[in-house]
Motif scaffolding. Structure first.
Motif, PDB file in Angstrom:
ATOM      1  N   GLY A  23       0.811  -1.216   0.000  1.00 22.44           N
ATOM      2  CA  GLY A  23       0.000   0.000   0.000  1.00 22.44           C
ATOM      3  C   GLY A  23       0.836   1.254   0.000  1.00 22.44           C
ATOM      4  O   GLY A  23       2.025   1.232   0.330  1.00 22.44           O
ATOM      5  N   GLU A  25       0.555   4.330   1.643  1.00 23.04           N
ATOM      6  CA  GLU A  25       0.931   4.989   2.887  1.00 23.04           C
ATOM      7  C   GLU A  25       2.024   4.233   3.616  1.00 23.04           C
ATOM      8  O   GLU A  25       2.874   4.825   4.264  1.00 23.04           O
ATOM      9  CB  GLU A  25      -0.294   5.125   3.810  1.00 23.04           C
ATOM     10  N   ALA A 111      -7.224  -0.339  -8.083  1.00 15.28           N
ATOM     11  CA  ALA A 111      -7.964  -0.672  -6.866  1.00 15.28           C
ATOM     12  C   ALA A 111      -7.234  -0.143  -5.645  1.00 15.28           C
ATOM     13  O   ALA A 111      -7.844   0.394  -4.712  1.00 15.28           O
ATOM     14  CB  ALA A 111      -8.140  -2.179  -6.745  1.00 15.28           C
ATOM     15  N   ALA A 114      -7.915   3.400  -5.456  1.00 15.96           N
ATOM     16  CA  ALA A 114      -9.341   3.641  -5.220  1.00 15.96           C
ATOM     17  C   ALA A 114      -9.667   3.539  -3.733  1.00 15.96           C
ATOM     18  O   ALA A 114     -10.466   4.311  -3.204  1.00 15.96           O
ATOM     19  CB  ALA A 114     -10.190   2.646  -6.007  1.00 15.96           C
ATOM     20  N   TYR A 115      -9.015   2.592  -3.059  1.00 15.42           N
ATOM     21  CA  TYR A 115      -9.340   2.375  -1.655  1.00 15.42           C
ATOM     22  C   TYR A 115      -8.531   3.247  -0.701  1.00 15.42           C
ATOM     23  O   TYR A 115      -8.634   3.114   0.498  1.00 15.42           O
ATOM     24  CB  TYR A 115      -9.200   0.902  -1.288  1.00 15.42           C
ATOM     25  N   GLN A 116      -7.738   4.114  -1.261  1.00 17.45           N
ATOM     26  CA  GLN A 116      -6.994   5.037  -0.391  1.00 17.45           C
ATOM     27  C   GLN A 116      -7.104   6.434  -0.953  1.00 17.45           C
ATOM     28  O   GLN A 116      -6.231   7.258  -0.760  1.00 17.45           O
ATOM     29  CB  GLN A 116      -5.526   4.627  -0.314  1.00 17.45           C
ATOM     30  N   ASP A 117      -8.230   6.707  -1.632  1.00 19.43           N
ATOM     31  CA  ASP A 117      -8.236   7.869  -2.520  1.00 19.43           C
ATOM     32  C   ASP A 117      -8.196   9.229  -1.830  1.00 19.43           C
ATOM     33  O   ASP A 117      -7.825  10.206  -2.446  1.00 19.43           O
ATOM     34  CB  ASP A 117      -9.378   7.795  -3.529  1.00 19.43           C
ATOM     35  N   ARG A 118      -8.564   9.286  -0.571  1.00 13.79           N
ATOM     36  CA  ARG A 118      -8.498  10.587   0.093  1.00 13.79           C
ATOM     37  C   ARG A 118      -7.072  11.029   0.357  1.00 13.79           C
ATOM     38  O   ARG A 118      -6.804  12.145   0.774  1.00 13.79           O
ATOM     39  CB  ARG A 118      -9.278  10.565   1.410  1.00 13.79           C
ATOM     40  N   LEU A 119      -6.150  10.090   0.163  1.00 17.87           N
ATOM     41  CA  LEU A 119      -4.739  10.425   0.319  1.00 17.87           C
ATOM     42  C   LEU A 119      -4.257  11.246  -0.861  1.00 17.87           C
ATOM     43  O   LEU A 119      -3.267  11.946  -0.775  1.00 17.87           O
ATOM     44  CB  LEU A 119      -3.904   9.146   0.341  1.00 17.87           C
ATOM     45  N   ASN A 128      -7.349   8.019 -12.504  1.00 14.98           N
ATOM     46  CA  ASN A 128      -7.898   6.711 -12.199  1.00 14.98           C
ATOM     47  C   ASN A 128      -9.236   6.523 -12.919  1.00 14.98           C
ATOM     48  O   ASN A 128      -9.491   5.507 -13.565  1.00 14.98           O
ATOM     49  CB  ASN A 128      -8.117   6.640 -10.686  1.00 14.98           C
TER      50      ASN A 128
END
Lengths: 203, 203
Positions: A23, A25, A111, A114-119, A128
């Motif tokens: 990931g 982060e 993906a 997408a699942y960490q998009d606020r970063l 994306n």
DNA sequence: TGTCAACTGGACTCGCAGTACAGTCAGGAC
DNA sequence: GTCCTGACTGTACTGCGAGTCCAGTTGACA
């Protein structure tokens, strides 16, 4: 080893491998510079911040993925002119390709972001989004060509069917990653292939 | 407001919403304690560290999801005894449920943790794995019941078909999240439903 | 009245992102 | 031969969030 020319690419290589493994982060700039054998200053010379890195990674990934699809379906078309069979061959090639990757497919950056998009900033999210819309268009076009020749047995939304290619791959990769198995994505593609055979089979 | 009884649940509620919105790493303990109106000390009283929080979140999520499937297919069975029609009705209900959620489905914790899994310890990853294997078993069983009555038109791997339910939902949620649309997951489920209709249609 | 679970609050360490900037070094322009 | 520039190195700094430690408070119940 012409260091200058490809330091940026080397950073991207190291970063992509690390990000796909654990990931975005969880991947520190420290380990990227260690892997690429440069200094922290050198990293920030090439990328303003981690967001810029994410953007560059996505851009490169999307390009590679598009080239891969181009190549795959071009080869399929050489083997068979019929749009349905071309699609079926292309999906088979894709499934084989996913299976051949020794340690399993690295997983899809789409993906992951997408699942960490606020970063990420808006630019990364748009990138994306555009990638997925591009694949929708690509596959939708191919399905329409098929439907011109073979009338679908059941009514289907062509946009959604186009999305299903991306969705099945993404979903398969999520399963594969979570299960620690290696062939889920290719199995899911083969099932989707069976779907198309049934959907477009002559009456 | 009996604060004591449900501080833990309140933490989990706040954390789940935040994690689904922006990912686990991007969610700070600071904002969780602010949202739950407790102190940092209070958070660590309930959870040893962020890993313990992740584990608790996953456990709760999986329970809810399982209860949801139980309920959904129980209702479907009340409406129709035939295994195929029961499955088709259940999937329709699931699609409607996903569509009804006003701001779109919160997204699946499974995929979220799958793509950041190196952040978590073995226990969390095993939990994730067991959940997916549970769904595989559940749906595989249902598909075998269907196949006893309706011979499949094409040979399919029943484990993979069971996984396809999870995969289609996960994949749909990834698309939905990346595209900022709201009905991709339900559309994907409806397409999968069409697949089953074709696969198990009487000759 | 005392005990205990469920906290509060504050001080601390540590690792990582990001900033700033001064200095090095190789290769081409002139 | 010198100057200039792009591609760095190295160091020192700020700021944030995770996690630790611990002393003190509060309300319920025995």
């Amino acid at each position: 080893m012409d260091k200058k020319v490809d330091t940026r690419s080397r950073i991207l290589d190291i970063a992509e491998a690390a990000v796909l493994e654990k990931g975005f982060e969880a991947t520190s700039i420290e380990e990227i510079v260690a892997g690429a054998e440069i200094s922290r200053g050198g990293f920030f010379y090439h990328f303003k911040d981690k967001n810029a890195l994410a953007r560059a990674m996505l851009e490169r990934y999307i390009e590679v993925e598009n080239a891969l699809y181009d190549d795959l379906f071009a080869r399929a078309r050489e083997l068979n002119d019929d749009p349905l069979h071309c699609m079926l061959i292309g999906l088979k090639l894709l499934a084989e390709l996913l299976e051949e990757m020794p340690a399993g497919h690295p997983g899809c950056v789409i993906a992951s972001t997408a699942y960490q998009d606020r970063l990420f900033d808006q630019g990364v999210r748009d990138l994306n989004r555009q990638a997925i819309l591009g694949w929708r268009k690509r596959f939708r076009g191919m399905f329409e060509d098929i439907a011109d020749v073979y009338e679908p047995r059941e009514p289907v939304n062509m946009d959604a069917l186009g999305d299903m290619v991306s969705g099945v791959v993404e979903g398969g990769l999520v399963l594969q990653r979570a299960l620690g198995e290696h062939n889920n994505a290719s199995e899911q593609i083969m099932l989707f292939r069976t779907y198309l055979k049934l959907l477009f089979s002559p009456r």
